[in-house]
Design an enzyme around this catalytic site. Structure first.
Site, mmCIF file in Angstrom:
data_model
loop_
_atom_site.group_PDB
_atom_site.id
_atom_site.type_symbol
_atom_site.label_atom_id
_atom_site.label_comp_id
_atom_site.label_asym_id
_atom_site.label_seq_id
_atom_site.Cartn_x
_atom_site.Cartn_y
_atom_site.Cartn_z
ATOM 1 C CD GLU A 192 -3.095 -0.259 0.051
ATOM 2 O OE1 GLU A 192 -3.254 0.158 -1.117
ATOM 3 O OE2 GLU A 192 -3.581 -1.316 0.456
ATOM 4 C CG HIS A 193 -0.148 4.789 0.597
ATOM 5 N ND1 HIS A 193 -0.695 5.907 0.000
ATOM 6 C CD2 HIS A 193 -1.090 4.322 1.451
ATOM 7 C CE1 HIS A 193 -1.918 6.108 0.478
ATOM 8 N NE2 HIS A 193 -2.183 5.154 1.350
ATOM 9 N N GLY B 165 -17.193 5.122 -1.797
ATOM 10 C CA GLY B 165 -16.298 5.530 -0.719
ATOM 11 C C GLY B 165 -15.636 4.388 0.019
ATOM 12 N N GLY C 65 -13.066 2.536 -0.991
ATOM 13 C CA GLY C 65 -11.643 2.347 -1.249
ATOM 14 C C GLY C 65 -11.350 1.150 -2.134
ATOM 15 C CB SER D 11 -10.191 0.976 -7.327
ATOM 16 O OG SER D 11 -9.039 1.145 -6.558
ATOM 17 C CG ASP E 81 -6.275 2.086 -7.255
ATOM 18 O OD1 ASP E 81 -5.604 1.227 -6.658
ATOM 19 O OD2 ASP E 81 -6.739 3.095 -6.691
ATOM 20 C CE1 TYR F 72 -3.405 7.570 -2.588
ATOM 21 C CE2 TYR F 72 -2.430 9.328 -3.893
ATOM 22 C CZ TYR F 72 -2.675 7.992 -3.683
ATOM 23 O OH TYR F 72 -2.173 7.066 -4.555
#
Length: 392
Positions: free
Chosen positions: A36-37, A127, A129, A131, A177, A227
């Protein structure tokens, strides 16, 4: 619940009329199992496409008019626009996403000669998450490619989706995504090196377990969230590290190298962000290795460690998703659980032994409601294929 595409076609005819031959398409949402990230930090990610996503029915027009309708936002009615008006506007709401793709096509020399009537329907929870925006972008790109006969690869459709979201919608997302939505494969996750887009499909064989997505029902808007701040902080950390070590991205470093050079990052917040990016990338590599050897226990422990890092170092978790993860960790039969997606709300993803699924849903549902007053939602999901045409 399976979506009846014939019913969507009937709705299309009801709204736009029966002339011509409309065509139907689907692009999935995604869940990221780990990594993640890391996608904008040159690291690895490990997402899979889901069997929920966004459906589209399209028919070209003879003029340059755009008529867009979403079953999910039916109160907005048919939103009319034009190929000569591809400009982001707050008042355009959800239509900024398909219009952004059209704008990107034009910018890349793929000229859209005719307007379109398009109906959209998504069964990804808003909402969450998972995608929905990337799904909508990839779907629109695929529909445009087929409608106008452009020769564009699925990887390029993913890149077009990312460019559109970055530059038309102002969301500085990475490639994961859109790539997962475009390139997904049934029963496989995608081990993707975001620094060069090399990828391999890794079968996700969980004969004794299921993937459960738990929606915290805390909604977030990534465009207006922290973000973009996280991305800026990561870039600042990278620049500091580049003064002492030759690297292109944070994903180039091992944990040991990071510990050796981390003091070059003077800002303690930026140092924490970089630590997450480096360690999460290595966790993802180890997780895929574990999965390949059917070491599901290690895979689960790495998922747990990912959540802790997102909570403490990257700080993209929140109270509600922390509660969901911590409740999961205490339930027998849960192999791993963590927040997934951009963060600041949304969902957790958990690997749960089959005979513990009911216990998981009942226990977490009650405890989460008692602690937060919010009703969580649970999706026991299957891994599906990437974007494709449908028969109607």
């Amino acid at each position: 619940m399976a979506v009846n595409v014939s019913e969507l076609k009937t709705k299309f005819v009801e709204i736009f009329g029966s002339e011509g031959t409309p065509k139907a398409y689907f692009a999935p949402g995604r869940v990221n199992l780990i990594g993640e990230h890391t996608d904008y930090n040159g690291g690895h990610v490990f997402p899979c496409a889901l069997t929920i996503g966004t459906y589209g029915i399209i028919r070209p027009r003879e003029d340059r008019k755009l008529r867009l309708f979403s079953v999910n936002f039916s109160n907005m009615g048919v939103v009319e626009s034009s190929l000569d008006d591809l400009i982001p506007a707050e008042s355009a709401g959800w239509t900024n996403y398909p219009k952004g793709i059209m704008w990107t096509f034009e910018k890349r020399g793929y000229h859209l000669e005719k307007g379109m009537d398009i109906l959209f329907y998504g069964d990804i929870p808003s909402g969450s998450g998972l995608s929905s925006s990337a799904s909508l972008e990839v779907l629109t790109g695929l529909m445009l490619r087929d409608t106008f006969g452009f020769h564009i690869s699925m990887v390029d459709l993913a890149l077009i989706g990312q460019y559109s979201e970055n530059n038309f919608n102002g969301m500085n997302c990475g490639i994961m995504d859109q790539f997962a939505s475009a390139m997904g494969k049934k029963d496989c996750a995608i081990f993707l090196d975001t620094s060069n887009l090399n990828y391999e499909y890794a079968p996700v064989k969980l004969p004794e377990a299921r993937i459960i997505i738990t929606n915290s029902n805390v909604k977030h808007s990534l465009v207006s969230s922290a973000y973009n701040d996280r991305r800026n902080e990561s870039e600042a950390a990278l620049k500091a590290l580049q003064t002492v070590v030759t690297i292109k991205t944070l994903g180039d470093l091992t944990e040991e190298q990071f510990e050796q050079y981390k003091d070059a990052i003077k800002d303690p917040i930026c140092q924490k962000r970089a630590k997450h990016a480096v360690y999460e990338n290595q966790r993802t590599i180890h997780a895929v290795e574990a999965l390949k050897t059917n070491d599901i226990e290690t895979f689960g422990k790495l998922i747990n460690a990912s959540h802790v890092s997102l909570r403490d170092d990257y700080e993209t978790s929140c109270t509600e998703t922390d509660i969901l993860a911590e409740l999961a960790w205490n339930i027998p039969g849960v192999l791993g659980s963590r927040i997934t997606g951009g963060g600041f709300g949304g969902c957790t993803v958990s690997i749960v032994k089959k005979d513990s699924v009911d216990l998981f849903i009942q226990t977490i549902g009650k405890a989460y409601r008692d602690k937060t007053g919010i009703q969580a939602e649970f999706y026991v999901v299957d891994i599906g294929d990437g974007a494709h045409a449908l028969n109607i």
